[in-house]
Write an enzyme that holds these catalytic residues in place. Structure first.
Site, mmCIF file in Angstrom:
data_model
loop_
_atom_site.group_PDB
_atom_site.id
_atom_site.type_symbol
_atom_site.label_atom_id
_atom_site.label_comp_id
_atom_site.label_asym_id
_atom_site.label_seq_id
_atom_site.Cartn_x
_atom_site.Cartn_y
_atom_site.Cartn_z
ATOM 1 N NE ARG A 64 -4.227 1.612 0.399
ATOM 2 C CZ ARG A 64 -5.518 1.413 0.155
ATOM 3 N NH1 ARG A 64 -5.979 0.204 0.005
ATOM 4 N NH2 ARG A 64 -6.335 2.437 0.035
ATOM 5 C CB ILE A 91 -8.388 4.951 2.483
ATOM 6 C CG1 ILE A 91 -9.825 4.527 2.841
ATOM 7 C CG2 ILE A 91 -7.826 5.899 3.537
ATOM 8 C CD1 ILE A 91 -9.920 3.653 4.060
ATOM 9 C CG LEU A 92 -6.622 9.694 -1.443
ATOM 10 C CD1 LEU A 92 -7.082 11.139 -1.517
ATOM 11 C CD2 LEU A 92 -5.868 9.272 -2.691
ATOM 12 C CG HIS A 108 -19.453 10.648 1.892
ATOM 13 N ND1 HIS A 108 -18.955 9.387 1.656
ATOM 14 C CD2 HIS A 108 -20.397 10.514 2.858
ATOM 15 C CE1 HIS A 108 -19.568 8.531 2.464
ATOM 16 N NE2 HIS A 108 -20.440 9.182 3.197
ATOM 17 C CG ASP A 140 -9.114 14.759 7.763
ATOM 18 O OD1 ASP A 140 -9.614 15.300 8.747
ATOM 19 O OD2 ASP A 140 -9.490 13.643 7.318
ATOM 20 C CG ASP A 144 -15.864 9.569 3.593
ATOM 21 O OD1 ASP A 144 -16.378 8.449 3.614
ATOM 22 O OD2 ASP A 144 -15.306 10.055 2.595
HETATM 23 C C1 GRF Z 1 -20.721 9.379 -5.956
HETATM 24 O O1 GRF Z 1 -22.004 9.431 -5.333
HETATM 25 C C2 GRF Z 1 -19.654 9.543 -4.921
HETATM 26 O O2 GRF Z 1 -19.983 10.444 -3.881
HETATM 27 C C3 GRF Z 1 -19.589 8.153 -4.360
HETATM 28 O O3 GRF Z 1 -19.726 7.293 -5.471
HETATM 29 C C4 GRF Z 1 -20.433 7.995 -6.484
HETATM 30 C C5 GRF Z 1 -19.522 8.057 -7.678
HETATM 31 O O4 GRF Z 1 -20.286 8.401 -8.751
HETATM 32 N N1 GRF Z 1 -18.344 7.918 -3.672
HETATM 33 P P1 GRF Z 1 -19.537 8.730 -10.161
HETATM 34 O O5 GRF Z 1 -18.437 7.676 -10.340
HETATM 35 O O6 GRF Z 1 -18.987 10.107 -10.048
HETATM 36 O O7 GRF Z 1 -20.652 8.595 -11.178
#
Ligand code: GRF
Length: 203
Positions: A64, A91-92, A108, A140, A144
């Site tokens: 990772r 997760i970055l 999110h 961060d 989320d």
């Molecule tokens: C979005 O609702 C994002 O918030 C969530 O997954 C969805 C991704 O949609 N993590 P897309 O790939 O931008 O169509």
């Protein structure tokens, strides 16, 4: 402003940004699109728009940390002013967060801090909330958990419980795309400052 967008799936948020940057008044350009996997619609959308793309799969790297290093270098190579993670499902790592601290914008599909993680829509639905929505925030080191920039509210309908949240997620994504474009545009044109976890963008 130079944007790098990271995706993992259909890329409809990316598409909203591609459409928005076509207007020079928006104040940003997408300089590259990155993904953690191949063969996703998000990369097709980028290629159709003539954007440079790159893929870094975790399994292509020793571990990772090596993936974190490689992804950080790939993004840094494009000299972004802002990194946007739109449906990016990894997760970055700490190296990435340090390299772009305060300049990573995530969207999110829930009203954080409620329902973080990869199943925010289903978790909100299962909990029985009457409203949910989406959150655009700075990333961060947590999942989320970064400072919130903007939120949009979406009502939950009784019928939403019949399809596992698919219709609800589509309604959320409609709001989310608009919120993300609005926030990214304002950050690109106005900059921002963070004070005690509050993110302020000049009006
Ligand atoms: C979005 O609702 C994002 O918030 C969530 O997954 C969805 C991704 O949609 N993590 P897309 O790939 O931008 O169509």
């Amino acid at each position: 402003a130079r944007l790098v967008v990271l995706v993992s799936g259909s890329g409809t948020n990316l598409q909203a940004l591609i459409d928005a940057v076509a207007d020079p008044a928006f104040g940003a350009e997408i300089v590259a699109v990155g993904a953690d996997r191949d063969s996703i619609a998000g990369l097709d959308r980028a290629e159709r728009a003539g954007l440079p793309t790159f893929v870094h799969r975790v399994k292509d790297h020793a571990d990772r940390a090596a993936w974190d290093t490689a992804l950080t270098a790939a993004v840094a190579g494009h000299r972004p002013d802002l990194v946007v993670t739109a449906g990016f499902m990894k997760i970055l790592g700490p190296e990435f967060i340090a390299a772009f601290a305060g300049r990573i914008v995530n969207t999110h599909p829930a009203l954080l801090p409620a329902f973080p993680g990869a199943h925010g829509v289903a978790d909100a639905l299962a909990y029985g909330v009457k409203v949910t929505g989406c959150t655009v925030h700075l990333v961060d080191g947590g999942v989320d958990t970064g400072p919130i920039i903007a939120q949009g509210v979406v009502a939950v309908e009784e019928t939403d419980h019949a399809d596992g949240g698919a219709a609800l997620h589509e309604r959320i994504k409609t709001v989310e795309r608009q919120l993300l474009v609005d926030v990214v545009g304002r950050l690109a044109r106005e900059g921002h400052r963070i004070e005690d976890r509050k993110v302020w963008i000049p009006a």
